[in-house]
Design an enzyme around this catalytic site. Structure first.
Site, PDB file in Angstrom:
ATOM      1  N   GLU A 146      21.364  67.533  32.374  1.00 38.18           N
ATOM      2  CA  GLU A 146      22.007  68.261  33.456  1.00 38.18           C
ATOM      3  C   GLU A 146      22.565  69.630  33.062  1.00 38.18           C
ATOM      4  OE1 GLU A 146      22.352  67.298  36.785  1.00 38.18           O
ATOM      5  OE2 GLU A 146      20.871  65.776  36.220  1.00 38.18           O
ATOM      6  N   SER A 149      46.696   7.332  56.942  1.00 37.01           N
ATOM      7  CA  SER A 149      47.522   6.595  55.992  1.00 37.01           C
ATOM      8  C   SER A 149      47.749   7.336  54.681  1.00 37.01           C
ATOM      9  CB  SER A 149      46.882   5.237  55.700  1.00 37.01           C
ATOM     10  OG  SER A 149      46.938   4.432  56.855  1.00 37.01           O
TER      11      SER A 149
END
Length: 845
Positions: free
Chosen positions: A112, A511
């Site tokens: 770059e 229960s």
């Protein structure tokens, strides 16, 4: 004679005055050219200065880059640190420039901006080349303008400007570039660039790209891999390693050659890197296992704490409580349990029907149905035979389902009943049915002609016929001492339903609530050997609502029975009499202590589990029994750190005085003491008595199937009216596991189905795998408990002729005495209880 006279004497004769000498014509052009050039330079400078003034007025404030906080991925980790999942709008992992390896930086500079550390932000020679190329493009009718953007220019464009190719944008970019170079160091600019750029494959910044492409961290990248990443900023979608392999490989090799020319890499490194081929992006390497229901609950909690923006952009690190090994077991065992129930109740038909044609594979691929279980696949019935069915799969292969593998598939009928036995393949399948299958054992041999390909199929792998369960369920495993959720599954398939039945479904526990009624009794004058009358119970509900007549699941009455026996056999009538004697305000107080009272009304039906509760809350309540009666809050999150590593949330907020102390190398290590700040919800002796009684549920009661685990375990079943909801919540000394099974739209699970047949097998199978290879640890008994031999059926002191003797746990001074027998028969006036009874509510078991 004077000099002037000499000049005059030299004048030509015959003329009064000599002609003037003229400058050459070319000099005029030089002078005019110089003047025009000077004017042009001044005018050009004026134009440039004017442009800088004009375009520099309303530019974005470049100083905001100093406060740059990019949108960073939030990562969710399991308790062992392994990655669970991620949440992000842009997948980015911020990496400080100091942590970026030199090879990665050099690759990007080579690709770059090789002079990045030398120039002042603009590459003037590159700009001249770009201007010439742009002019040529315009002449040739192409609209794109080229630029020689430096890294600093890319930072200015990506952060502060648009990406369109216009001259005015380029001027603004140049102005901002010069300003950025004056305000920031080169390292700061490079850090902004490397963390902001988009590199394709859902990757923002080099940290995310290294993971998404190679499954590696930056220091682990090879030279070739670093060079490939440096290829991507220009046009990431044009250099995919698979779809654009040759182009991407050529561009990567160009970057390597640049690195070699700039002496970033040696000859040997260059030759080795160029010889390396491109690999396809790593798929699924970032998440090692699936825990979708757990992860979604974590997502909701983090969003509630810090908001959606922090969740998706804040770069949080969330360390959860999940234990991957237990999560895998939970997912597998719950699915197996739901499938086992579903098969007991018949075949509901194929997924869909598409017919068989030449394009059957394409049609099959278009069927959008998640199958929810590893190893399951969609298949299309190609041919129905007397001994089975030939099927085709989406990958083009064929298989065979023997008739014996579909014997279970009797027709489903209303009320979870079964149709006639399967005697032929045609009772179950027809050509064109899309079904779910899994691999079976062996191969089948036959001759079948394929009309589409012209081939004859002579043999195929055997497959099983499967079916996606219609029933839902959930499983939770947690640490009873801390409340840390170690595993959580909220359903069969998250892709079909995101509703979490472990944390969002509020259902009647039946229960499974009874132990908390018994906890109140044990702290108010009752013992495990106290006798309660098991006989008919009738209550007038008033206001013309008729009478309430609870019953035992067996529809039988057993007379005076011990508290222990009432819990082991889950006797409803005994529990109602006990709750009536205690008073519902007291029962509600204990429900509140254990975190179960939010959706419960103070009626006698509530003592049978007629309130509503989530599986997670009920499992945590059982954890408070086995941990000695200490209050715990279930949690899925241990710690949350912000993007800078600062801890912003901790579930365990206890202060540790010795944790930060410096230790001399030669000094002995002393483990710091952490204070126990948990509140005591019930007496430790009461808690142990309940644990001891719940062990009897496994040894002799409704959970007897769990004995196959072969380890000390305890727990309680739960089944509501008409077998609508089924539960089992149980525990080992250091692990609590809760299981719930029921339809999302409540309806009966069918005749004979209850907690012991549906939920208990899931709990049992989970515990077999979870505790495999671990020693058998007995439940911890607190100081002060007295173990006394009693008759298991009567609760009285054991004598020589007792058939079954057990050790019962008593509080000192409450042991039974010879000759003393008291039976609670329900003679307490009804007016002393609070509230009314809701008709049709309450649990059976």
């Amino acid at each position: 004679m004077t000099p002037k006279d000499d000049i005059k004497s030299a004048e030509p004769k015959g003329s009064e005055e000599a002609p003037k000498r003229r400058a050459p014509r070319w000099r005029k052009f030089v002078y005019w050219g110089a003047g025009l050039s000077l004017f042009g330079m001044v005018a050009g400078a004026g134009v440039v200065l004017g442009a800088f003034i004009h375009y520099g007025r309303d530019l974005p404030d470049y100083k905001t880059l100093a406060e740059y906080e990019p949108a960073v991925t939030t990562r969710i980790h399991a308790g062992d640190g392994s990655l669970l999942t991620e949440f992000a709008r842009q997948q980015r992992l911020f990496v400080p420039v100091e942590a970026v390896p030199d090879r990665v930086v050099e690759a990007f500079l080579a690709a770059e901006d090789k002079n990045f550390f030398e120039h002042g932000g603009l590459d003037y020679m590159g700009m001249v080349r770009a201007a010439i190329n742009s002019a040529l493009n315009i002449v040739q009718g192409r609209s794109n303008l080229q630029g020689a953007s430096t890294i600093t220019q890319q930072v200015a464009r990506n952060f502060l400007l648009t990406l369109d190719q216009r001259l005015d944008r380029k001027i603004k970019e140049m102005i901002l570039t010069l300003r950025i170079e004056r305000a920031f160091t080169k390292d700061q600019i490079l850090e902004l660039y490397l963390n902001e750029i988009y590199l394709g494959n859902r990757s923002y910044g080099i940290g995310a790209a290294a993971l998404n492409y190679f499954g590696k961290s930056l220091p682990e990248l090879t030279v070739a891999e670093a060079a490939y990443l440096a290829v991507l900023p220009k046009a990431p979608n044009n250099y995919h390693p698979v779809h654009d392999h040759d182009r991407a490989l050529g561009r990567r090799n160009w970057v390597l050659s640049r690195m070699h020319d700039l002496e970033f890499i040696s000859d040997a490194e260059y030759e080795e890197a160029v010889a390396t081929d491109l690999e396809p992006p790593v798929q699924g390497a970032r998440a090692e296992f699936r825990a979708d229901y757990f992860a979604e609950d974590v997502r909701r909690q983090v969003a509630a704490l810090y908001g959606e923006k922090a969740l998706y952009e804040g770069g949080l690190s969330v360390r959860t409580t999940l234990e991957p090994r237990l999560q895998e077991i939970a997912e597998r065992r719950l699915r197996d349990g739901l499938v086992a129930y579903d098969r007991r109740h018949g075949w509901r038909g194929p997924v869909t029907h598409i017919g068989v044609a030449a394009d059957w594979r394409e049609k099959l691929l278009k069927v959008r149905q998640s199958v929810g279980k590893p190893g399951w696949r969609l298949a299309l019935v190609q041919e129905v035979r007397e001994d089975g069915a030939i099927i085709g799969l989406a990958d083009g292969t064929f298989g065979f389902i023997p008739l014996d593998a579909m014997r279970w598939a009797r027709e489903w009928r209303e009320g979870e009943r079964l149709g006639p036995k399967v005697e032929s393949t045609g009772q179950v399948l027809k050509i064109g049915d899309v079904i779910v299958v899994s691999k079976g054992e062996g191969e089948a041999s036959f001759a079948a002609y394929n009309t589409f390909s012209g081939d004859t199929l002579t043999k195929a792998r055997n497959y099983n016929l499967d079916q996606i369960p219609a029933i839902g369920g959930a499983l939770v495993a947690l640490d009873p001492h801390t409340g840390r959720v170690l595993a959580l599954v909220g359903g069969f398939d998250f892709n079909v339903s995101q509703f979490n039945r472990a944390t969002q479904a509020e259902r009647q526990p039946g229960s499974a609530f009874k132990p908390f009624v018994y906890a109140a009794a044990l702290e108010h004058g009752f013992t495990p050997s106290s006798l309660i009358l098991d006989a008919p119970f009738v209550m007038d509900q008033g206001d013309g609502q008729g009478t309430w007549k609870p019953r035992n699941s067996s529809n039988k009455f057993y007379g005076p029975s011990t508290l222990r026996l009432g819990l082991e056999k889950s006797r409803n009538l005994m529990t109602v009499r006990l709750a009536q004697n205690l008073g519902m305000p007291m029962v509600m107080d204990y429900a509140q202590r254990f975190g179960l009272a939010d959706n419960m009304t103070p009626t006698l039906a509530a003592s049978l589990g007629a309130g509503e509760v989530t599986l997670l809350k009920l499992s945590a309540a059982y954890g408070m029994l086995v941990n000695g009666g200490k209050k715990i809050e279930p949690t899925l999150i241990d710690r949350i750190q912000d993007r800078y590593g600062k801890t912003i949330f901790r579930h365990d907020t206890r202060a540790c005085a010795g944790c930060e102390a410096s230790v001399e190398p030669a000094a002995p290590l002393v483990e710091p003491e952490l204070p126990d700040t948990r509140a005591q919800v019930v007496d430790p002796i009461t808690a142990y008595q309940l644990v001891h009684m719940l062990e009897g549920v496994v040894e002799r009661g409704t959970g007897v199937r769990i004995r196959a685990v072969g380890k000390p375990l305890a727990g309680k079943t739960g089944t509501t009216n008409d077998s609508t909801d089924t539960w089992f919540v149980g525990f080992a000394p250091d692990l609590v596991v809760g299981v719930f099974v029921g339809f999302d739209q409540p309806r009966s699970l069918g005749a004979g189905e209850e907690g012991s047949s549906v939920a208990v097998p899931v709990f049992r199978d989970f515990m077999i795998d979870a505790l495999k290879g671990q020693p058998s640890i007995p439940f911890r008994m607190p100081t002060g408990v007295r173990l006394v031999k009693v008759d298991a059926s009567t609760g009285q002191l054991a004598g020589a002729g007792n058939a079954q003797v057990i050790l019962e746990a008593f509080r000192p001074g409450t042991e039974p005495k010879f000759g003393e027998v008291t039976v609670l028969d329900g003679s307490l006036p009804i007016g002393q209880t609070q509230g009314t009874i809701r008709k049709g509510t309450g649990g059976i078991y």
